[in-house]
Design a protein around this motif. Structure first.
Motif, mmCIF file in Angstrom:
data_model
loop_
_atom_site.group_PDB
_atom_site.id
_atom_site.type_symbol
_atom_site.label_atom_id
_atom_site.label_comp_id
_atom_site.label_asym_id
_atom_site.label_seq_id
_atom_site.Cartn_x
_atom_site.Cartn_y
_atom_site.Cartn_z
ATOM 1 N N LYS A 335 -8.875 0.289 -11.857
ATOM 2 C CA LYS A 335 -8.245 0.056 -13.162
ATOM 3 C C LYS A 335 -7.140 1.078 -13.417
ATOM 4 C CE LYS A 335 -12.250 -2.183 -15.290
ATOM 5 N NZ LYS A 335 -13.293 -2.141 -16.346
ATOM 6 N N ASP A 336 -7.353 2.311 -12.976
ATOM 7 C CA ASP A 336 -6.307 3.329 -13.128
ATOM 8 C C ASP A 336 -5.090 2.982 -12.270
ATOM 9 O OD1 ASP A 336 -7.717 4.833 -14.967
ATOM 10 O OD2 ASP A 336 -8.584 6.170 -13.457
ATOM 11 N N LEU A 337 -5.333 2.480 -11.048
ATOM 12 C CA LEU A 337 -4.221 2.051 -10.204
ATOM 13 C C LEU A 337 -3.439 0.920 -10.872
ATOM 14 C CD1 LEU A 337 -5.776 1.978 -6.602
ATOM 15 C CD2 LEU A 337 -4.138 3.640 -7.505
ATOM 16 N N LEU A 338 -4.166 -0.035 -11.432
ATOM 17 C CA LEU A 338 -3.524 -1.168 -12.098
ATOM 18 C C LEU A 338 -2.725 -0.718 -13.308
ATOM 19 C CD1 LEU A 338 -6.489 -3.672 -11.854
ATOM 20 C CD2 LEU A 338 -4.225 -4.059 -10.887
ATOM 21 N N ARG A 365 0.441 -3.197 -4.381
ATOM 22 C CA ARG A 365 0.955 -2.412 -3.261
ATOM 23 C C ARG A 365 0.842 -0.912 -3.525
ATOM 24 N NH1 ARG A 365 6.908 -3.771 -2.127
ATOM 25 N NH2 ARG A 365 7.153 -2.672 -4.109
ATOM 26 N N ARG A 366 1.082 -0.519 -4.754
ATOM 27 C CA ARG A 366 1.095 0.902 -5.094
ATOM 28 C C ARG A 366 -0.310 1.500 -5.001
ATOM 29 N NH1 ARG A 366 3.741 3.463 -10.610
ATOM 30 N NH2 ARG A 366 3.187 5.621 -10.204
ATOM 31 N N GLY A 367 -0.441 2.566 -4.217
ATOM 32 C CA GLY A 367 -1.707 3.279 -4.108
ATOM 33 C C GLY A 367 -2.641 2.765 -3.040
ATOM 34 N N THR A 368 -2.234 1.744 -2.265
ATOM 35 C CA THR A 368 -3.094 1.187 -1.224
ATOM 36 C C THR A 368 -2.241 0.720 -0.045
ATOM 37 O OG1 THR A 368 -4.577 -0.671 -0.689
ATOM 38 C CG2 THR A 368 -3.060 -0.994 -2.512
ATOM 39 N N SER A 449 -11.852 -6.119 -0.880
ATOM 40 C CA SER A 449 -11.943 -6.320 -2.331
ATOM 41 C C SER A 449 -13.237 -5.717 -2.866
ATOM 42 C CB SER A 449 -11.864 -7.805 -2.672
ATOM 43 O OG SER A 449 -12.924 -8.530 -2.069
ATOM 44 N N GLY A 450 -14.297 -5.746 -2.050
ATOM 45 C CA GLY A 450 -15.552 -5.123 -2.455
ATOM 46 C C GLY A 450 -15.429 -3.616 -2.577
ATOM 47 N N TRP A 451 -14.664 -2.999 -1.681
ATOM 48 C CA TRP A 451 -14.438 -1.551 -1.786
ATOM 49 C C TRP A 451 -13.693 -1.217 -3.077
ATOM 50 C CZ3 TRP A 451 -12.370 -2.046 3.821
ATOM 51 C CH2 TRP A 451 -13.453 -2.039 4.718
ATOM 52 N N SER A 452 -12.768 -2.078 -3.455
ATOM 53 C CA SER A 452 -12.033 -1.871 -4.702
ATOM 54 C C SER A 452 -12.942 -2.002 -5.911
ATOM 55 C CB SER A 452 -10.891 -2.893 -4.796
ATOM 56 O OG SER A 452 -10.348 -2.937 -6.091
ATOM 57 N N ILE A 453 -13.776 -3.035 -5.906
ATOM 58 C CA ILE A 453 -14.671 -3.270 -7.042
ATOM 59 C C ILE A 453 -15.665 -2.127 -7.187
ATOM 60 C CG2 ILE A 453 -16.523 -4.774 -7.899
ATOM 61 C CD1 ILE A 453 -14.977 -7.118 -6.579
ATOM 62 N N ALA A 454 -16.166 -1.639 -6.046
ATOM 63 C CA ALA A 454 -17.147 -0.549 -6.078
ATOM 64 C C ALA A 454 -16.490 0.809 -6.287
ATOM 65 C CB ALA A 454 -17.954 -0.547 -4.780
ATOM 66 N N ALA A 456 -15.048 2.583 -3.805
ATOM 67 C CA ALA A 456 -15.420 3.412 -2.647
ATOM 68 C C ALA A 456 -14.372 4.504 -2.429
ATOM 69 C CB ALA A 456 -15.546 2.535 -1.405
ATOM 70 N N PRO A 457 -14.725 5.774 -2.590
ATOM 71 C CA PRO A 457 -13.720 6.847 -2.535
ATOM 72 C C PRO A 457 -13.092 7.035 -1.165
ATOM 73 C CG PRO A 457 -15.936 7.761 -2.666
ATOM 74 C CD PRO A 457 -16.074 6.295 -2.889
ATOM 75 N N ASP A 458 -13.802 6.669 -0.083
ATOM 76 C CA ASP A 458 -13.263 6.861 1.257
ATOM 77 C C ASP A 458 -12.458 5.657 1.745
ATOM 78 O OD1 ASP A 458 -15.530 5.243 1.340
ATOM 79 O OD2 ASP A 458 -16.019 5.829 3.403
ATOM 80 N N ARG A 459 -12.307 4.635 0.871
ATOM 81 C CA ARG A 459 -11.600 3.428 1.290
ATOM 82 C C ARG A 459 -10.449 3.068 0.350
ATOM 83 N NH1 ARG A 459 -11.668 0.824 6.240
ATOM 84 N NH2 ARG A 459 -13.771 0.750 7.130
ATOM 85 N N VAL A 460 -9.956 4.026 -0.399
ATOM 86 C CA VAL A 460 -8.888 3.739 -1.367
ATOM 87 C C VAL A 460 -7.686 3.098 -0.689
ATOM 88 C CG1 VAL A 460 -7.262 4.743 -3.022
ATOM 89 C CG2 VAL A 460 -9.614 5.583 -2.921
ATOM 90 N N ALA A 461 -7.351 3.564 0.500
ATOM 91 C CA ALA A 461 -6.190 3.023 1.213
ATOM 92 C C ALA A 461 -6.387 1.568 1.614
ATOM 93 C CB ALA A 461 -5.899 3.863 2.452
#
Length: 534
Positions: A335-338, A365-368, A449-454, A456-461
């Motif tokens: 949500k912060d990225l959005l 695109r921004r942040g990932t 998309s699941g990493w985004s929903i959760a 996951a700190p190690d999968r932000v990219a």
């Protein structure tokens, strides 16, 4: 300055003799949406008022506007058919991002929300629909039915869940052609009323980007599909007969440049195109005339909403902006990225559900780095016949940078996943290395998309965040207001401000068409934190 009194639609002059002349008072008069507005000239010059007695007393009326409440925008038929107070809808966001909580919040505010069932397993869909029915009893809502050519079992399970829970509206999206399941849902709600009229209790809102797909929903269900359903016992003989009398959809949403599956069409081209198609078919077959055409894609500001209604849209649908709302089932990190995105911070990437077909989705695109990595997977899929055909160095890079594990292990995960979800997927891949490669690559696309929903700190990219340019436009609009932080973005309040702002914007536009020129500060709607969602 005239003393102002509160009203349901903002600060507005009381029935006052004084004519508003300064910018703040003029803007307040425009915001009194349930009152007429008069532009007058008197001995002191030009001003505005909201009382006809004051207008007559001023001497000369230069322009007059009728009241324009937010609930007057759009088509009365949409509001009546769906039991809502405004011609506004929040579209589905897959994997439950458009959560039961979000749908319930919209329903309680008198608006239509669509639950994001796409990508969820049947048990989860069943539980979420039960929650919505419990928490919003008797209130309007929709459930997304996404076309799943690679996973027909999920499409069938979604329809069965909707029928079981008596869901009276589905938002049919990403359809390339009509399927037995969407036809079954439509026909299962057909019955003849006491006066002989055909009732379609199961309503369909079809989201389309192409004329050829829209035409399928403007016409009755294809005879070949109806006949097959009847022979299978999925519909009754009466329902099969009544199918000839109704179009497949009650509403068709023109999906322009949106998040997720999109053809990135121009709204100002697509809406008139679909309206013309509806009218043409309506001249040949009268029931098609009743189908309403709505607008989605790029709608994130009052100006965009007003523009959609000016094009002739019966209703508007917002999507991307709700993904950063309080009720969306999306992580705080995403949500912060959005909330930090601009209108150009989006890109296209291969979709997980239609990967082999080359269908793309629009993402943040921004942040990932997701978009670039997903495109690389599709290029690899097109270039090779299977995982074993990928050059050693290229495969090692995929395993280290993208999958972060050996591809053979990923395949074992795919076997376990699809054995529970759709065993036919594994059966079709047994003798097809190309198919196995597609499932392995879809593993990454699906989990991202699941990493985004959760969060996951190690999968932000690797976050896959479905997003259209409307998100950036919304952020620009609310910058510096109480809606800038995601923690303050409640979905029903966003709807209220967008519709109220659209009515305000439309009135300002009417004045411009009448030749009235007002300062920009008089005609810019910004969300007021003290204005209740009325």
């Amino acid at each position: 300055m005239t003393e102002l009194a509160r009203s349901p639609f903002g600060a507005a002059p009381e029935l006052a003799e004084a004519v508003a002349r300064d910018a703040a008072a003029v803007r307040a008069a425009l915001l009194c949406l349930d009152r007429p507005l008069f532009v007058v000239r008197d001995g002191a010059g030009i001003g505005v008022c909201t009382d006809d007695r004051a207008a007559r007393a001023a001497g000369q009326v230069l322009a007059a506007l009728a009241p324009l409440r937010p609930d007057a925008l759009g088509d009365d038929g949409f509001r009546a058919a769906h039991g809502v107070r405004e011609a506004y809808m929040t579209g589905a966001m897959a994997n439950g991002i458009a959560s039961a909580r979000l749908v319930v919040a919209l329903a309680r505010s008198g608006r239509l929300g669509s639950f994001g069932a796409a990508g969820l397993l049947p048990d989860r869909i069943d539980a979420e629909l039960a929650t919505i029915r419990r928490d919003a009893p008797g209130l309007p809502f929709a459930c997304n039915l996404i076309h799943s050519p690679s996973e027909p079992a999920l499409e069938r399970a979604t329809v069965e869940a909707c029928l079981r829970h008596e869901v009276r509206c589905v938002e049919a999206s990403a359809f390339l052609d009509l399927t037995p399941q969407v036809v079954r849902y439509r026909l299962a709600g057909l019955a003849r009323a006491g006066d002989g009229a055909v009732q379609a209790r199961n309503r369909i809102i079809a989201k389309v980007s192409r004329v050829e797909v829209a035409e399928l929903f403007l016409r009755p269900a294809p005879e070949r599909i109806v006949r097959a359903l009847l022979e299978a016992g999925a519909v009754t003989a009466e329902q099969a007969e009544l199918a000839r009398a109704v179009p497949m959809a009650d509403d068709i949403t023109a999906e322009a440049d949106s998040g997720g599956h999109t053809d990135r069409r121009s709204l100002v081209v697509l809406v008139p195109e679909l309206l013309a198609l509806r009218d043409r078919i309506g001249r040949e077959w009268m029931p098609a005339r009743r189908v309403r055409i709505g607008a989605a894609g790029g709608i994130g500001t009052p100006a965009a909403v007003a523009a959609a209604f000016a094009l002739g849209a019966a209703y508007v649908v917002t999507g991307s902006i709700n993904q950063a709302s309080v009720e969306a089932d999306q992580s705080a990190a995403t949500k912060d990225l959005l909330a930090g995105a601009g209108p150009a911070d989006v890109d296209m990437a291969p979709s997980a559900d239609m990967f082999e077909m080359g269908v793309e989705v629009q993402v943040l695109r921004r942040g990932t780095l997701f978009a670039g990595r997903a495109k690389k997977l599709y290029e690899t899929y097109r270039a090779h016949d299977g995982i074993d055909a990928i050059p050693v160095a290229e495969r090692a890079e995929l395993e280290q940078r993208v999958f972060r594990r050996p591809l053979d292990e990923v395949w074992q995960d795919c076997v376990a996943f699809f054995t529970a979800r759709d065993p036919a997927q594994i059966a079709r891949a047994q003798d097809s290395p190309k198919r196995r490669m597609a499932l392995i690559f879809r593993w990454y696309l699906g989990l991202s998309s699941g990493w985004s929903i959760a969060g996951a700190p190690d999968r932000v990219a690797d976050y896959q965040v479905w997003c259209g340019p409307a998100m950036g436009a919304f952020n620009s609009w609310v910058s510096g207001t109480h809606l800038a932080p995601p923690a303050n973005r409640c979905a029903a309040e966003l709807a209220g401000h967008l519709m109220r702002g659209a009515a305000f914007t439309a009135r300002a536009g009417q004045l411009r068409l009448a030749g009235v020129r007002l300062p920009t500060e008089c005609t810019t709607y910004l969300p007021d934190p003290y204005l209740e969602d009325s």
